[in-house]
Design a protein around this motif. Sequence first.
Motif, PDB file in Angstrom:
ATOM      1  N   LYS A  33       0.832  -1.204   0.000  1.00 23.93           N
ATOM      2  CA  LYS A  33       0.000   0.000   0.000  1.00 23.93           C
ATOM      3  C   LYS A  33       0.870   1.259   0.000  1.00 23.93           C
ATOM      4  N   GLU A  36       2.214   1.704  -3.418  1.00 19.06           N
ATOM      5  CA  GLU A  36       1.184   2.230  -4.320  1.00 19.06           C
ATOM      6  C   GLU A  36       1.060   3.740  -4.157  1.00 19.06           C
ATOM      7  N   GLN A  37       1.160   4.225  -2.898  1.00 19.58           N
ATOM      8  CA  GLN A  37       1.166   5.676  -2.676  1.00 19.58           C
ATOM      9  C   GLN A  37       2.304   6.332  -3.439  1.00 19.58           C
ATOM     10  N   LYS A  39       4.036   5.187  -6.051  1.00 22.33           N
ATOM     11  CA  LYS A  39       3.898   5.083  -7.501  1.00 22.33           C
ATOM     12  C   LYS A  39       2.831   6.050  -8.036  1.00 22.33           C
ATOM     13  N   CYS A  40       1.723   6.178  -7.314  1.00 23.59           N
ATOM     14  CA  CYS A  40       0.658   7.098  -7.754  1.00 23.59           C
ATOM     15  C   CYS A  40       1.160   8.535  -7.781  1.00 23.59           C
ATOM     16  N   LYS A  41       1.867   8.939  -6.719  1.00 29.24           N
ATOM     17  CA  LYS A  41       2.394  10.305  -6.660  1.00 29.24           C
ATOM     18  C   LYS A  41       3.457  10.512  -7.740  1.00 29.24           C
ATOM     19  N   ARG A  43       3.604   9.072 -10.643  1.00 24.11           N
ATOM     20  CA  ARG A  43       2.940   9.236 -11.939  1.00 24.11           C
ATOM     21  C   ARG A  43       2.367  10.643 -12.081  1.00 24.11           C
ATOM     22  N   LEU A  44       1.756  11.147 -11.024  1.00 25.69           N
ATOM     23  CA  LEU A  44       1.172  12.490 -11.061  1.00 25.69           C
ATOM     24  C   LEU A  44       2.233  13.556 -11.304  1.00 25.69           C
ATOM     25  N   SER A  49       9.866   6.538  -9.211  1.00 20.19           N
ATOM     26  CA  SER A  49       9.625   6.099  -7.835  1.00 20.19           C
ATOM     27  C   SER A  49      10.888   5.436  -7.296  1.00 20.19           C
ATOM     28  N   GLN A  84       6.715  -5.183  -7.848  1.00 18.89           N
ATOM     29  CA  GLN A  84       5.737  -4.153  -7.497  1.00 18.89           C
ATOM     30  C   GLN A  84       5.789  -2.949  -8.439  1.00 18.89           C
TER      31      GLN A  84
END
Length: 318
Positions: A33, A36-37, A39-41, A43-44, A49, A84
């Motif tokens: 989790k 995932e935080q 990787k999401c940031k 990408r934004l 990462s 991951q």
Amino acid sequence: MELIRGLHNLRDKHRGCVATIGNFDGVHLGHQKVLEQVKCKARLMGLPSVVIIFEPQPREFFAGSDAPPRLTRFDEKVRLLRYQGIDRVLCLTFNARLRSMSAQAFVDELLLNGLNVRHFVVGDDFRFGCDRMGDYAMLEAAGQAHGFSVEHTHTYLIDDQRVSSTRVRETLMRGDFELSRKLLGRPYCVTGRVQHGNKIGRQIGVPTANVRMHRFRCPLQGVYTVRARFADQQVCGVSNVGVRPTVNGRLPVLEVHLFDWHEEIYGKLMQVEFLHFLRPEKRFDGLDALKTQLFTDIETARRWFTDASGLHSRAEVN
């Protein structure tokens, strides 16, 4: 995924990233989790990462063989982080120099000069620097001064309890592989290359594939039913994890007897999935007693697989 070993190997191309830091022992669902935080940031923000880890893990540096058993050795951890989808792993050698680094030097040398972190994901209880003097508030202040943001990790619960490496470790030590699978998001496995041993198993008619654990201690100790995989092949078997007291072993070794297997697999990468605890490891009075017990273990393991297969078939019918 790129693996960077040490601050001295950071280059200009590594500057600018979204990063997190920790042991990531086991890369369990809680870790996933956090990743995932990150990787999401990333990408934004259009940035890579980065996961920062330590070798040895800090508690191993301070406590040595008294440190908690490892869930994953270094190469297993890197493999799981690659799976991951992390772009880069920075591995820092935890030594006397890093242990004595001040919190301010940690920010300056690692986050600013080394990585030029643009966003940093950490736990709200994260402490860093010599004597753990740095904290989340210091990171926030540094971020405001130097233009990077800091974010808390989100606590991940299963059965109303936090998922942690400690919880996974305790679950494995009591042989609850169903719960460990739930916490990890996958079966618990040990992966390594098959190496030559002392051939004692072959001498007594029970040849084994041996994998060195490369850790002070393992959360498993004893005899287990297992499923081994290498390349596109899968074989059931019985394994011993431990120090082999009957032959005066010292460091943990994984030995796997593969059922009805006769091919050479030295040098091959083998993944061993643990399924069921059979008995503790013990010292025997000589090789004859050991041999007798090993044949009993094999028969018990074969019966377990037969019973498990029958249960699975009946479940499918129902």
